[in-house]
Design a protein around this motif. Structure first.
Motif, PDB file in Angstrom:
ATOM      1  N   ASP A 146       0.895  -1.169   0.032  1.00 52.22           N
ATOM      2  CA  ASP A 146       0.018  -0.020   0.065  1.00 52.22           C
ATOM      3  C   ASP A 146       0.962   1.145   0.076  1.00 52.22           C
ATOM      4  OD1 ASP A 146      -1.784   2.289   0.680  1.00 52.22           O
ATOM      5  OD2 ASP A 146      -2.895   0.575   1.685  1.00 52.22           O
ATOM      6  N   PRO A 147       0.683   2.332  -1.042  1.00 53.93           N
ATOM      7  CA  PRO A 147       1.502   3.441  -1.199  1.00 53.93           C
ATOM      8  C   PRO A 147       1.303   4.306   0.254  1.00 53.93           C
ATOM      9  CG  PRO A 147      -0.099   3.539  -2.718  1.00 53.93           C
ATOM     10  CD  PRO A 147      -0.163   2.176  -2.282  1.00 53.93           C
ATOM     11  N   ASP A 148       0.013   4.185   0.971  1.00 53.29           N
ATOM     12  CA  ASP A 148       0.035   4.984   1.992  1.00 53.29           C
ATOM     13  C   ASP A 148       0.722   4.170   3.207  1.00 53.29           C
ATOM     14  OD1 ASP A 148      -1.149   6.438   4.359  1.00 53.29           O
ATOM     15  OD2 ASP A 148      -3.126   6.552   3.385  1.00 53.29           O
ATOM     16  N   VAL A 149       1.989   4.928   3.644  1.00 53.38           N
ATOM     17  CA  VAL A 149       2.564   4.161   4.533  1.00 53.38           C
ATOM     18  C   VAL A 149       1.993   3.955   5.928  1.00 53.38           C
ATOM     19  CG1 VAL A 149       4.874   4.115   5.627  1.00 53.38           C
ATOM     20  CG2 VAL A 149       4.732   4.738   3.403  1.00 53.38           C
ATOM     21  N   LEU A 150       1.454   5.176   6.152  1.00 55.86           N
ATOM     22  CA  LEU A 150       0.742   5.399   7.501  1.00 55.86           C
ATOM     23  C   LEU A 150      -0.603   4.338   7.871  1.00 55.86           C
ATOM     24  CD1 LEU A 150       0.649   9.049   8.148  1.00 55.86           C
ATOM     25  CD2 LEU A 150       2.285   7.343   9.263  1.00 55.86           C
ATOM     26  N   LYS A 151      -1.143   4.065   6.609  1.00 55.86           N
ATOM     27  CA  LYS A 151      -2.425   3.397   6.617  1.00 55.86           C
ATOM     28  C   LYS A 151      -1.838   1.935   6.624  1.00 55.86           C
ATOM     29  CE  LYS A 151      -6.307   2.013   3.878  1.00 55.86           C
ATOM     30  NZ  LYS A 151      -7.175   2.138   2.431  1.00 55.86           N
ATOM     31  N   SER A 152      -0.884   1.455   5.891  1.00 57.29           N
ATOM     32  CA  SER A 152      -0.059   0.457   5.850  1.00 57.29           C
ATOM     33  C   SER A 152       0.310  -0.160   7.258  1.00 57.29           C
ATOM     34  CB  SER A 152       0.784   0.295   4.923  1.00 57.29           C
ATOM     35  OG  SER A 152       1.545  -1.088   5.007  1.00 57.29           O
ATOM     36  N   ASN A 153       0.824   0.824   8.062  1.00 60.62           N
ATOM     37  CA  ASN A 153       1.577   0.292   9.272  1.00 60.62           C
ATOM     38  C   ASN A 153       0.228   0.095  10.098  1.00 60.62           C
ATOM     39  OD1 ASN A 153       4.125   0.706   8.648  1.00 60.62           O
ATOM     40  ND2 ASN A 153       4.462   2.827   9.224  1.00 60.62           N
ATOM     41  N   ALA A 154      -0.683   0.715  10.028  1.00 58.13           N
ATOM     42  CA  ALA A 154      -2.118   0.851  10.952  1.00 58.13           C
ATOM     43  C   ALA A 154      -2.425  -0.634  10.830  1.00 58.13           C
ATOM     44  CB  ALA A 154      -3.088   1.759  10.729  1.00 58.13           C
ATOM     45  N   THR A 155      -2.302  -1.144   9.746  1.00 62.50           N
ATOM     46  CA  THR A 155      -3.103  -2.681   9.504  1.00 62.50           C
ATOM     47  C   THR A 155      -2.187  -3.819   9.991  1.00 62.50           C
ATOM     48  OG1 THR A 155      -2.026  -2.852   7.098  1.00 62.50           O
ATOM     49  CG2 THR A 155      -4.018  -1.713   7.568  1.00 62.50           C
ATOM     50  N   LYS A 156      -0.942  -3.555  10.497  1.00 60.13           N
ATOM     51  CA  LYS A 156      -0.006  -4.776  10.958  1.00 60.13           C
ATOM     52  C   LYS A 156      -0.724  -5.459  12.115  1.00 60.13           C
ATOM     53  CE  LYS A 156       4.489  -2.624   9.870  1.00 60.13           C
ATOM     54  NZ  LYS A 156       5.655  -2.216  10.467  1.00 60.13           N
ATOM     55  N   GLU A 157      -0.367  -6.807  11.940  1.00 61.99           N
ATOM     56  CA  GLU A 157      -1.222  -7.543  13.073  1.00 61.99           C
ATOM     57  C   GLU A 157       0.001  -8.213  13.835  1.00 61.99           C
ATOM     58  OE1 GLU A 157      -3.151 -12.140  13.308  1.00 61.99           O
ATOM     59  OE2 GLU A 157      -2.864 -11.258  11.242  1.00 61.99           O
ATOM     60  N   ALA A 158      -0.075  -7.776  15.240  1.00 63.77           N
ATOM     61  CA  ALA A 158       0.801  -8.389  16.075  1.00 63.77           C
ATOM     62  C   ALA A 158       0.583  -9.805  16.353  1.00 63.77           C
ATOM     63  CB  ALA A 158       0.830  -7.591  17.570  1.00 63.77           C
ATOM     64  N   ILE A 159       1.744 -10.786  16.090  1.00 63.53           N
ATOM     65  CA  ILE A 159       1.318 -12.166  16.354  1.00 63.53           C
ATOM     66  C   ILE A 159       2.274 -12.759  17.116  1.00 63.53           C
ATOM     67  CG2 ILE A 159       0.268 -12.493  14.103  1.00 63.53           C
ATOM     68  CD1 ILE A 159       3.975 -13.549  14.080  1.00 63.53           C
TER      69      ILE A 159
END
Length: 358
Positions: free
Chosen positions: A71-84
């Motif tokens: 996703d070119p929107d870095v902030l949006k991409s970082n917000a979708t990370k799943e902690a596992i």
């Protein structure tokens, strides 16, 4: 003499050759230890820290589907990370997801067998960070949330049940009640200036590297400092099995460039750092340091390599002599964990987990 049996002289030669092989330098240095790729974990799961003990392993980090990574929107991409947190037992051929949440795990700590604390960081779409803390009392099978730290922490170290520290790139906080309350230690961290993260010993003393000194703060809030050698720049800070601090770093050479890698330590009760070892060639960037009883494991890359290739440097005499080993996977070396028996675990590129048995 029956056909197929070696002559007596041949048997003697074979025995002598075998005895010589057992006494060779490579055997004594531990170079006969074998690296192996143990397993692969599920694709796009990225371990940022690992932990192993008594046949149980944990991979802690984050997961993202490929389309979200791109996703070119870095902030949006970082917000979708799943902690596992992935867990495995026995032969480590299959991994079970035992925790899933928002963000990514950065650090894990185990003050006593079976009890673990894991610290993670999540980011919203505005780029704001917050930290969260979870614990497990059954060797990582089940996890429960704890009160979040009061700062956007990136590291955790509990030195006994319910008592430990978290730190950001600038500050250190202390709890003695499992995170219900936190106290600012007023011990400033300098990670923004490129210094390594602090470490905590089993007595609750925090060790930290500053511009010109090694500083430590005990649980009674008493502060002490020991000067670094002039010009020395620390890359790594760790504790040996006795709780003594060790530094890996370098001084500038005669032309002001990066000099050879050096190892320093502070003897128990000492007020002056001692130089233990200097590795003159090649020029190394230290990545991970483990100091056992006489055995030292140093992961480092040659700064003149393009691309950088990590190697393991092993000393079995406290740092006087070194042997270089190549892991099974040489590039993309990630988090490293060394068990007390000397077994080394490290995650690497292409979703591979590798091991070196002692």
């Amino acid at each position: 003499m029956r056909r197929g049996l070696p002559r007596p002289g041949s048997v003697c030669l074979l025995v002598l050759w075998a005895l010589a092989a057992l006494s060779c330098d490579s055997c004594r240095s531990g170079n006969m230890a074998k690296w192996e790729i143990v397993t692969r974990w599920p694709q796009y799961h990225e371990p940022l820290t690992v932990w192993f003990q008594q046949g149980t392993g944990l991979l802690l980090g984050q997961y993202q589907p490929l389309e979200q990574m791109l996703d070119p929107d870095v902030l949006k991409s970082n917000a979708t990370k799943e902690a596992i947190i992935l867990r495995s037992e026995g032969d480590f051929q299959s991994w079970n997801k035992v925790y899933s949440g928002n963000g990514e795990f950065r650090s894990v700590s185990s003050p006593v067998p079976g009890l673990l604390y894991a610290l993670g960081v999540s980011t919203d779409e505005e780029g704001n960070n917050r930290s969260f803390l979870v614990s497990s009392a059954d060797q990582g099978r089940n996890w429960a949330p704890l009160p979040p730290p009061p700062i956007p922490a990136i590291g955790v170290a509990f030195y006994e049940p319910k008592a430990g520290y978290v730190w950001s790139v600038e500050r250190v906080f202390h709890t003695q009640d499992d995170g219900k309350t936190w106290r600012d230690s007023e011990f400033l961290v300098q990670m923004l200036d490129g210094f390594p993260p602090p470490v905590v010993d089993k007595q609750g003393t925090v060790w930290m590297v500053g511009e010109e000194e090694l500083r430590f703060l005990d649980r009674a809030q008493q502060r002490t400092a020991v000067p670094l050698p002039e010009g020395f720049r620390a890359d790594l800070l760790t504790l040996d099995l006795e709780g003594r601090p060790w530094l890996a770093g370098h001084e500038p050479d005669d032309e002001g460039e990066r000099g050879p890698l050096e190892l320093l330590t502070l003897p128990t009760g000492g007020r002056e750092l001692q130089r233990i070892s200097k590795i003159p060639k090649p020029l190394l960037l230290a990545e991970h340091l483990y100091v056992g009883r006489g055995t030292i494991f140093l992961f480092a890359s040659d700064i003149e390599d393009t691309p950088p290739v990590s190697a393991l440097h092993v000393s079995i005499d406290g740092g006087r002599k070194w042997k270089r080993e190549s892991p099974a996977v040489k590039q993309g070396i990630g988090p490293v964990f060394v068990e007390r028996d000397g077994t080394i675990w490290t995650a690497a590129s292409a979703d591979r987990l590798q091991r070196r048995r002692p």
